[in-house]
Scaffold this motif. Structure first.
Motif, PDB file in Angstrom:
ATOM      1  N   TRP A  13       3.200   4.401   5.949  1.00 19.50           N
ATOM      2  CA  TRP A  13       1.553   4.970   5.201  1.00 19.50           C
ATOM      3  C   TRP A  13       1.583   4.825   3.369  1.00 19.50           C
ATOM      4  N   PHE A  14       0.677   4.410   3.196  1.00 24.04           N
ATOM      5  CA  PHE A  14       0.302   4.342   1.561  1.00 24.04           C
ATOM      6  C   PHE A  14      -1.111   4.778   1.101  1.00 24.04           C
ATOM      7  N   SER A  15      -0.729   5.298   0.598  1.00 24.73           N
ATOM      8  CA  SER A  15      -2.521   6.521  -0.014  1.00 24.73           C
ATOM      9  C   SER A  15      -2.320   5.174  -1.552  1.00 24.73           C
ATOM     10  N   TYR A  16      -4.057   5.038  -1.756  1.00 19.14           N
ATOM     11  CA  TYR A  16      -4.134   4.082  -2.663  1.00 19.14           C
ATOM     12  C   TYR A  16      -4.082   5.291  -4.001  1.00 19.14           C
ATOM     13  N   PRO A  17      -3.771   5.167  -5.443  1.00 18.27           N
ATOM     14  CA  PRO A  17      -4.701   6.339  -6.200  1.00 18.27           C
ATOM     15  C   PRO A  17      -5.805   6.400  -6.657  1.00 18.27           C
ATOM     16  N   TYR A  18      -6.231   7.422  -6.829  1.00 19.36           N
ATOM     17  CA  TYR A  18      -7.831   6.754  -7.012  1.00 19.36           C
ATOM     18  C   TYR A  18      -8.866   6.413  -6.417  1.00 19.36           C
ATOM     19  N   GLY A  19      -7.876   5.846  -5.381  1.00 25.71           N
ATOM     20  CA  GLY A  19      -8.550   5.822  -4.057  1.00 25.71           C
ATOM     21  C   GLY A  19      -8.660   3.611  -4.798  1.00 25.71           C
ATOM     22  N   ASN A  20      -7.767   2.534  -5.380  1.00 24.05           N
ATOM     23  CA  ASN A  20      -8.749   2.510  -6.159  1.00 24.05           C
ATOM     24  C   ASN A  20      -7.311   1.120  -5.764  1.00 24.05           C
ATOM     25  N   PHE A  21      -8.482  -0.360  -5.109  1.00 24.38           N
ATOM     26  CA  PHE A  21      -7.520  -1.497  -4.499  1.00 24.38           C
ATOM     27  C   PHE A  21      -8.688  -2.155  -4.325  1.00 24.38           C
ATOM     28  N   ASN A  22      -8.305  -3.221  -4.178  1.00 29.62           N
ATOM     29  CA  ASN A  22      -8.696  -5.240  -4.417  1.00 29.62           C
ATOM     30  C   ASN A  22      -8.056  -5.765  -2.869  1.00 29.62           C
ATOM     31  N   GLN A  23      -8.317  -7.059  -2.880  1.00 29.22           N
ATOM     32  CA  GLN A  23      -8.188  -7.698  -1.663  1.00 29.22           C
ATOM     33  C   GLN A  23      -6.195  -8.017  -2.114  1.00 29.22           C
ATOM     34  N   LEU A  24      -6.200  -7.805  -3.400  1.00 28.85           N
ATOM     35  CA  LEU A  24      -4.517  -7.968  -3.888  1.00 28.85           C
ATOM     36  C   LEU A  24      -3.990  -7.498  -3.150  1.00 28.85           C
ATOM     37  N   THR A  25      -3.894  -5.899  -3.505  1.00 33.14           N
ATOM     38  CA  THR A  25      -3.406  -4.735  -3.170  1.00 33.14           C
ATOM     39  C   THR A  25      -3.155  -5.090  -1.955  1.00 33.14           C
ATOM     40  N   ILE A  26      -4.344  -4.915  -0.993  1.00 39.04           N
ATOM     41  CA  ILE A  26      -3.896  -4.687   0.373  1.00 39.04           C
ATOM     42  C   ILE A  26      -3.156  -5.496   0.948  1.00 39.04           C
ATOM     43  N   LYS A  27      -3.309  -7.342   0.332  1.00 39.65           N
ATOM     44  CA  LYS A  27      -2.157  -7.694   0.330  1.00 39.65           C
ATOM     45  C   LYS A  27      -1.016  -7.558   0.659  1.00 39.65           C
ATOM     46  N   LYS A  28      -1.100  -6.244  -1.165  1.00 41.99           N
ATOM     47  CA  LYS A  28       0.827  -6.361  -1.016  1.00 41.99           C
ATOM     48  C   LYS A  28       1.537  -5.113  -0.098  1.00 41.99           C
ATOM     49  N   VAL A  29       0.201  -4.426  -0.322  1.00 37.37           N
ATOM     50  CA  VAL A  29       0.702  -2.805   0.892  1.00 37.37           C
ATOM     51  C   VAL A  29       0.884  -3.400   2.301  1.00 37.37           C
ATOM     52  N   GLN A  30       0.631  -5.010   2.861  1.00 41.35           N
ATOM     53  CA  GLN A  30       0.815  -5.234   3.948  1.00 41.35           C
ATOM     54  C   GLN A  30       2.415  -6.291   3.715  1.00 41.35           C
ATOM     55  N   GLN A  31       2.520  -6.946   2.551  1.00 40.97           N
ATOM     56  CA  GLN A  31       3.251  -7.353   2.386  1.00 40.97           C
ATOM     57  C   GLN A  31       5.038  -6.579   2.358  1.00 40.97           C
ATOM     58  N   ALA A  32       4.507  -5.778   2.194  1.00 37.29           N
ATOM     59  CA  ALA A  32       5.601  -4.093   2.040  1.00 37.29           C
ATOM     60  C   ALA A  32       5.984  -3.360   2.762  1.00 37.29           C
ATOM     61  N   GLY A  33       4.804  -4.065   4.351  1.00 37.99           N
ATOM     62  CA  GLY A  33       5.456  -3.487   5.307  1.00 37.99           C
ATOM     63  C   GLY A  33       5.060  -2.399   5.988  1.00 37.99           C
ATOM     64  N   TYR A  34       3.970  -2.388   4.995  1.00 38.17           N
ATOM     65  CA  TYR A  34       3.430  -0.734   5.288  1.00 38.17           C
ATOM     66  C   TYR A  34       2.550  -0.966   6.897  1.00 38.17           C
ATOM     67  N   ARG A  35       1.939   0.181   7.887  1.00 35.01           N
ATOM     68  CA  ARG A  35       2.022   0.315   9.365  1.00 35.01           C
ATOM     69  C   ARG A  35       0.017   0.169   8.535  1.00 35.01           C
ATOM     70  N   GLY A  36      -0.044   1.099   7.322  1.00 39.50           N
ATOM     71  CA  GLY A  36      -1.420   1.174   7.112  1.00 39.50           C
ATOM     72  C   GLY A  36      -1.573   1.680   5.931  1.00 39.50           C
ATOM     73  N   ALA A  37      -2.785   1.924   5.718  1.00 36.18           N
ATOM     74  CA  ALA A  37      -3.726   2.574   4.310  1.00 36.18           C
ATOM     75  C   ALA A  37      -4.226   3.564   4.230  1.00 36.18           C
ATOM     76  N   VAL A  38      -5.027   4.419   3.229  1.00 32.90           N
ATOM     77  CA  VAL A  38      -5.984   5.044   3.421  1.00 32.90           C
ATOM     78  C   VAL A  38      -6.039   4.814   2.355  1.00 32.90           C
ATOM     79  N   SER A  39      -7.825   5.170   2.009  1.00 34.91           N
ATOM     80  CA  SER A  39      -8.563   4.904   0.576  1.00 34.91           C
ATOM     81  C   SER A  39      -9.406   6.384   0.364  1.00 34.91           C
ATOM     82  N   ALA A  40     -10.179   6.372  -0.197  1.00 32.23           N
ATOM     83  CA  ALA A  40     -10.689   6.754  -1.216  1.00 32.23           C
ATOM     84  C   ALA A  40     -12.760   6.658  -0.437  1.00 32.23           C
ATOM     85  N   ILE A  41     -12.563   5.800   0.870  1.00 34.55           N
ATOM     86  CA  ILE A  41     -14.127   5.670   1.128  1.00 34.55           C
ATOM     87  C   ILE A  41     -13.822   6.932   1.908  1.00 34.55           C
TER      88      ILE A  41
END
Ligand SMILES: [Zn+2]
Length: 238
Positions: A161-189
């Protein structure tokens, strides 16, 4: 209702310092955990939530996951004993360089391993806690994938699992998290209702300092969902 709670520090708030909003006092935290216990909430892992969102298991009607961002030492001192007492699991998102350098104020490797052996899960909160969307693609990937690898080596356990610092992410960041093999990520939404489409930016409920148990109860209500659903439409446009 399946919600994910966000905490940072569990310690007496220091008003004069910046970031006082990140401090929940130990007595407040203990009261909140007691509330979950007494009200019969089921405390689950992020993996449980993922399986639920993918339709592979069903969760109790009121289920909650507990998360801590940044990996502060006071989580070991003030939250871990309460979690253990209640038999609750949680996920702590570590800034891997701070763990590695044993930076004062942050969890040490020994503390992390002790928590791990008591059923606490660990996720990555990057290597250095940057605003990922401001980094070039290769540096983003190093923060996301490199932290996973290093953490897995240090803890000798898979990191899913991954957590975005400052809840900061965009479509590219999401793609990188998926490529790295994480099962999911949490945001600040902020939301207390989760959708499968949000698996890589799951909303959470940020627990604010100094709140009453009545307010804590509100965090799980449908009204909270409605208020934030409306705010999210305007803020996040997703
Ligand atoms: Zn953070």
């Amino acid at each position: 209702m399946v919600a994910i709670l966000t905490y940072h520090h569990i310690a007496e708030p220091c008003q004069e310092k910046a970031g006082a909003g990140l401090y929940v006092s130990p007595s407040e935290f203990a009261a909140q955990m007691n509330f979950l216990k007494v009200r019969g909430f089921s405390v689950v892992t992020l993996d449980d939530i993922r399986e639920h969102l993918l339709g592979r298991n069903s969760l109790a009607p009121t289920s909650v996951a507990i998360t801590f961002d940044d990996g502060y030492q006071d989580v070991y001192e003030n939250a871990f004993p309460v979690l253990r007492e209640n038999g609750f699991t949680a996920t702590v998102f570590l800034i891997v360089k701070r763990l590695k350098e044993e930076k004062p104020g942050y969890l040490s490797l020994n503390q992390t391993k002790e928590m791990l052996s008591s059923g606490i899960c660990f996720g990555s909160h990057t290597l250095t806690h940057p605003r990922l969307t401001r980094l070039p693609e290769d540096e983003q990937y190093r923060e996301i994938e490199g932290s996973k690898k290093e953490l897995q080596e240090m803890l000798d356990t898979p990191v899913h699992w991954f957590s975005y610092p400052y809840g900061n992410f965009n479509q590219l960041t999401i793609k990188k998290v998926q490529q790295a093999g994480y099962r999911g990520a949490v945001s600040a939404i902020r939301d207390n209702r989760l959708r499968p489409a949000e698996l890589y930016y799951l909303p959470r409920v940020m627990v604010m300092p100094g709140i009453s148990i009545k307010k804590f109860n509100y965090y799980f209500s449908y009204y909270y969902h409605l208020v934030h659903w409306w705010k999210n439409l305007r803020r996040w446009k997703i």
